[in-house]
Design a protein around this motif. Structure first.
Motif, PDB file in Angstrom:
ATOM      1  N   ASP A   4       0.814  -1.226   0.000  1.00 19.14           N
ATOM      2  CA  ASP A   4       0.000   0.000   0.000  1.00 19.14           C
ATOM      3  C   ASP A   4       0.842   1.268   0.000  1.00 19.14           C
ATOM      4  OD1 ASP A   4       0.957  -0.293   2.535  1.00 19.14           O
ATOM      5  OD2 ASP A   4      -0.969  -0.088   3.564  1.00 19.14           O
ATOM      6  N   GLY A   7       1.906   3.267  -4.203  1.00 19.96           N
ATOM      7  CA  GLY A   7       1.125   4.188  -5.041  1.00 19.96           C
ATOM      8  C   GLY A   7       0.555   3.507  -6.274  1.00 19.96           C
ATOM      9  N   GLN A   9      -2.407   2.881  -7.296  1.00 22.09           N
ATOM     10  CA  GLN A   9      -3.567   3.474  -7.959  1.00 22.09           C
ATOM     11  C   GLN A   9      -3.159   4.519  -8.990  1.00 22.09           C
ATOM     12  OE1 GLN A   9      -6.406   5.263  -5.311  1.00 22.09           O
ATOM     13  NE2 GLN A   9      -8.055   5.283  -6.823  1.00 22.09           N
ATOM     14  N   GLU A  10      -1.929   5.049  -8.865  1.00 23.01           N
ATOM     15  CA  GLU A  10      -1.441   6.056  -9.811  1.00 23.01           C
ATOM     16  C   GLU A  10      -0.945   5.434 -11.110  1.00 23.01           C
ATOM     17  OE1 GLU A  10       1.678   7.853  -7.650  1.00 23.01           O
ATOM     18  OE2 GLU A  10       0.408   8.549  -5.998  1.00 23.01           O
ATOM     19  N   THR A  18     -11.261   2.916  -8.420  1.00 23.81           N
ATOM     20  CA  THR A  18     -11.153   3.511  -7.097  1.00 23.81           C
ATOM     21  C   THR A  18     -10.160   2.692  -6.272  1.00 23.81           C
ATOM     22  OG1 THR A  18     -12.907   2.141  -6.149  1.00 23.81           O
ATOM     23  CG2 THR A  18     -13.585   4.198  -7.226  1.00 23.81           C
ATOM     24  N   GLN A  19      -9.747   3.226  -5.148  1.00 20.30           N
ATOM     25  CA  GLN A  19      -8.823   2.506  -4.267  1.00 20.30           C
ATOM     26  C   GLN A  19      -9.432   1.173  -3.836  1.00 20.30           C
ATOM     27  OE1 GLN A  19      -5.826   3.597  -3.558  1.00 20.30           O
ATOM     28  NE2 GLN A  19      -5.131   2.421  -1.786  1.00 20.30           N
ATOM     29  N   ALA A  20     -10.727   1.192  -3.506  1.00 26.84           N
ATOM     30  CA  ALA A  20     -11.400  -0.036  -3.059  1.00 26.84           C
ATOM     31  C   ALA A  20     -11.463  -1.062  -4.193  1.00 26.84           C
ATOM     32  CB  ALA A  20     -12.808   0.295  -2.567  1.00 26.84           C
ATOM     33  N   MET A  22      -9.396  -1.320  -6.758  1.00 30.91           N
ATOM     34  CA  MET A  22      -8.045  -1.824  -7.004  1.00 30.91           C
ATOM     35  C   MET A  22      -7.676  -2.892  -5.977  1.00 30.91           C
ATOM     36  SD  MET A  22      -4.426   0.200  -6.792  1.00 30.91           S
ATOM     37  CE  MET A  22      -4.501   0.064  -4.987  1.00 30.91           C
ATOM     38  N   LYS A  23      -7.962  -2.643  -4.719  1.00 29.71           N
ATOM     39  CA  LYS A  23      -7.645  -3.618  -3.668  1.00 29.71           C
ATOM     40  C   LYS A  23      -8.437  -4.906  -3.864  1.00 29.71           C
ATOM     41  CE  LYS A  23      -6.197  -0.415  -0.029  1.00 29.71           C
ATOM     42  NZ  LYS A  23      -6.477   0.097   1.334  1.00 29.71           N
TER      43      LYS A  23
END
Length: 226
Positions: A4, A7, A9-10, A18-20, A22-23
């Motif tokens: 985490d 970075g 998501q970039e 979204t971050q969620a 992607m995870k």
């Protein structure tokens, strides 16, 4: 470094998620980040590989190997670049390319089989990721064409100028980051001594300024030469 902290998501691979989301994708596909030290062969020519790698931090290079074991340098890989795609997608093709870390790197490995099979579960997420993959493949083709364009130049000076102009467009600055002389000579497929002499001449003529890890062309002097 934790996953985490990279970075992710970039990165272009996850653009639009979204971050969620992607995870969720990382967890469901079993993707995992791995650290490699400078000089490590991240992938070796002709070896089997079932994962697509995403360069999350650091830089690497593509090394093409011929049937006699001779290596030539392909294009450079920077943050966000993909690797291992050919061997993962075409397992029956004996891929002659290796990938070597030119700095310490972190790579997120995504199992290709799980990526394909995730479509029915993810819907929107899967569609976005596959679109991003297609964009990445297209950009890789552009890099290959640029490499061919550089090597097709008649003189070493023309090769170096075009190489630097390409990197200036990519890095969006005329003062571009460049590899060391040994690596640069490999990328331009020339003798290191000849490259050093040419760089010296260009500096004397006011065409080029350079430091330990950067070069900058004098565009006005280049136009005068032409």
């Amino acid at each position: 470094m934790r996953i985490d902290e990279l970075g992710l998501q970039e990165l272009p691979f996850f653009r639009g998620l979204t971050q969620a989301e992607m995870k969720r994708f990382i967890k469901a596909t079993g993707a995992a980040a791995k650290h490699y030290e400078k000089g490590t062969r991240v992938l070796r020519a002709y070896e089997s590989n079932g994962r697509i790698g995403i360069l999350a931090d650091g830089e690497a290079i593509i090394l093409a190997e011929d049937r006699f074991g001779n290596e030539s340098v392909g294009h450079r890989l920077e943050r966000g670049a993909l690797l291992g795609c050919i061997s993962a997608i075409l397992p029956d093709y004996p891929n002659p390319a290796s990938v070597e870390a030119v700095s310490d790197v972190w790579i997120l490995w995504v199992p290709y089989k799980e990526l394909l099979e995730s479509g029915s579960h993810f819907g929107r997420i899967h569609g976005i990721v596959m679109r991003n993959l297609l964009v990445a493949f297209s950009r890789k083709n552009v890099l290959m064409m640029q490499k061919l364009e550089v090597l097709s130049q008649k003189t070493l000076r023309e090769r170096l100028i075009l190489y630097l102009l390409q990197r200036a467009r990519h890095q969006r600055t005329m003062q571009v980051r460049v590899p060391g002389r040994v690596q640069l000579a490999k990328e331009l497929e020339c003798n290191r001594s000849a490259l050093t002499r040419e760089i010296g001449l260009m500096k004397e003529q006011g065409i080029l300024a350079c430091g330990p890890d950067w070069m900058q062309l004098n565009e006005e002097r280049i136009r005068e030469e032409r």
